[in-house]
Write an enzyme that holds these catalytic residues in place. Structure first.
Site, PDB file in Angstrom:
ATOM      1  N   GLN A  81       0.811  -1.208   0.000  1.00 21.68           N
ATOM      2  CA  GLN A  81       0.000   0.000   0.000  1.00 21.68           C
ATOM      3  C   GLN A  81       0.858   1.279   0.000  1.00 21.68           C
ATOM      4  OE1 GLN A  81      -2.970  -1.619   3.282  1.00 21.68           O
ATOM      5  NE2 GLN A  81      -3.747   0.253   2.370  1.00 21.68           N
ATOM      6  N   HIS A  82       0.201   2.380  -0.393  1.00 20.98           N
ATOM      7  CA  HIS A  82       0.666   3.752  -0.183  1.00 20.98           C
ATOM      8  C   HIS A  82       1.783   4.230  -1.114  1.00 20.98           C
ATOM      9  CE1 HIS A  82      -1.596   3.152   3.434  1.00 20.98           C
ATOM     10  NE2 HIS A  82      -0.648   2.507   4.070  1.00 20.98           N
ATOM     11  N   ASP A 237      -2.242  -4.907  -0.095  1.00 22.94           N
ATOM     12  CA  ASP A 237      -1.815  -6.194   0.445  1.00 22.94           C
ATOM     13  C   ASP A 237      -2.627  -6.622   1.664  1.00 22.94           C
ATOM     14  OD1 ASP A 237      -0.694  -4.183   2.026  1.00 22.94           O
ATOM     15  OD2 ASP A 237       1.362  -4.917   1.846  1.00 22.94           O
TER      16      ASP A 237
END
Length: 481
Positions: A81-82, A237
């Site tokens: 992520q991110h 994830d």
């Protein structure tokens, strides 16, 4: 093994999940009806907190080079992520992607928080209290520190978005950049509560508008390759792991990998002004309140290195010590910390005396410290009236016998250890099967359990004292952050 384009093998319909994590690309091929894993492959990623996305593609090509996708009818990507993937007008990558664990945007997180009116304003807007992990803070950092690169950026996508798009581009099926609710909810400019982007926050961070991916519904396809393989929406994830674990309300996952996470399925968005719990969406159309730490399994490897032993011996030593490690407490902020938000913190070992200076106690303190960091997340869920009926322990450190036996007392809940599996990849494969089915709900797959551990009543008081001493140490060293 049959050739690509032939999607049924020995009566099975095959689907694949891709786990593109910080460390590696893993591909898991499953039976679409039962979820049984048919074959797997993996390839490493370079180390670091920034990486060119082409390295993810290199790893995907390496992992899939042995024909693992032969006969696969649908694929989905579960990605870290991110991460900020900045693209120019031709969709070329402008600079290396900044990953979730890159903390250079700590100042940007603080500035953006203040500019909007504080943590409460951000929770109202997008369900998050900003930390350096979130994409919006990385965009502010880019605008401030690399203006020439920033001037070239036309759109921003996430790691799973980029890999999904690249699979379609290579398969002559790309139409547009897409994402999903789960991954979008970790950007800081999309709200899980409303289901909408916040372009005003994106412009506040970057100084101008940027194009963003279309947010697909969980069961939608991003496209099809020229040979007919469906490419599903994909997800982050943690959302992929939740799908792979077939979670139900009351199931709280504690994942002990590079990072530590605590998450659970929930029907509504959770509003947490403390920042402990991020109000993420999940990959089913609902919500996934989540707490994330930077420090988890590597706390144990660091302790083993300090003691000059391997992880098996660290386990043995930790179980020789009594609960509380003779008074030793470890704040395990070895790489700074995300929750609590202490990017510049270091580890702290407290309570050391001549009488407790033994390898057994240091080993036990490392296990207890790592787990106490996650206990805070479980207790934060409880504070929001979220049921904690059992804890599902996954990730590399879940293989530790000491972790398994100590965890129930600290979490104050029974602990279930699912059978070892690549749950992000399995979850992505389940999403692929869902998109392939055309149904409104994901297929019913079962979870194999490796072992279960109950709370030992006789140790309840001792474990409560461990958590209390940990929280006291946090308060004394970091003001209770």
């Amino acid at each position: 093994m049959e050739h690509a384009g032939e999607h049924v093998t020995d009566g099975q319909t095959l689907v694949a999940g891709v786990d593109s994590s910080t460390q590696s690309t893993k591909i898991v091929v499953c039976d679409a009806e039962t979820g049984a894993v048919v074959r797997t492959a993996r390839a490493p990623h370079p180390d670091g907190t920034e990486v060119h996305p082409d390295r993810w593609w290199d790893a995907f090509e390496q992992a899939s080079s042995g024909g693992i996708l032969d006969g696969v009818a649908a694929v989905a990507v579960g990605g870290q992520q991110h991460g900020m993937v900045a693209l120019d007008e031709t969709d070329a990558v402008v600079r290396d992607a900044l990953l979730w664990n890159d903390t250079r945007s700590a100042q940007a997180a603080g500035d953006l928080t203040d500019e909007l009116g504080g943590p409460s304003a951000w929770v109202d807007a997008v369900g998050l209290v900003l930390v350096p992990s979130f994409t919006v803070t990385k965009l502010r950092w880019l605008a401030q520190h690399e203006p020439e690169n920033a001037a070239r950026v036309a759109r921003v996508v996430l790691p799973h978005d980029w890999l999904t798009g690249r699979i379609l581009q290579q398969g002559n099926g790309f139409e547009q950049w897409t994402t999903d609710r789960g991954d979008a909810s970790g950007t800081g400019y999309w709200s899980a509560a409303t289901g909408d982007y916040r372009p005003d926050l994106l412009e506040r961070a970057f100084g101008r508008d940027l194009a963003v991916p279309r947010v697909l519904q969980p069961y939608e396809a991003a496209g099809h390759t020229s040979d007919g393989m469906l490419v599903a929406a994909g997800t982050g994830d943690n959302m992929g792991a939740a799908l792979g674990l077939t979670l139900h309300p009351g199931d709280v996952v504690v994942s002990l990998g590079t990072s530590g996470t605590v998450f659970t399925p929930h029907r509504s968005a959770i509003r947490d002004e403390t920042g402990a719990i991020a109000g993420f969406a999940d990959a089913t159309g609902h919500h996934l309140p989540l707490m994330c730490t930077l420090n988890a399994a590597r706390v144990l490897t660091a302790a083993a290195s300090m003691l000059g032993v391997d992880l098996a011996e660290l386990d043995r030593l930790a179980l020789q010590a009594s609960p509380g490690a003779g008074g030793l407490s470890l704040l395990p902020y070895l790489d700074g910390e995300r929750t609590p938000d202490l990017p510049d913190a270091t580890g702290t070992l407290s309570g050391l005396t001549r009488s407790n200076s033994a390898p057994e106690n240091l080993a036990r303190a490392a296990v207890e410290g790592m787990l106490c960091n996650l206990v805070a997340g479980v207790d934060a869920l409880r504070a929001h009236d979220v049921a904690v009926d059992r804890v599902l322990l996954i990730g590399g450190a879940a293989a530790s016998r000491a972790v398994r036996e100590i965890a129930p007392g600290l979490f104050r809940a029974p602990v279930v250890v699912p059978a070892p599996a690549e749950y992000v990849g399995v979850g992505a494969a389940r999403q692929a099967a869902w998109a392939l089915s055309g149904e409104q709900d994901p297929p019913t797959w079962s979870l194999d359990v490796d072992s279960e551990y109950a709370v030992a009543a006789g140790d309840a008081e001792a474990h409560a004292a461990v958590v209390a001493r940990y929280q006291d140490l946090l308060g004394r060293t970091h003001g209770g952050a």
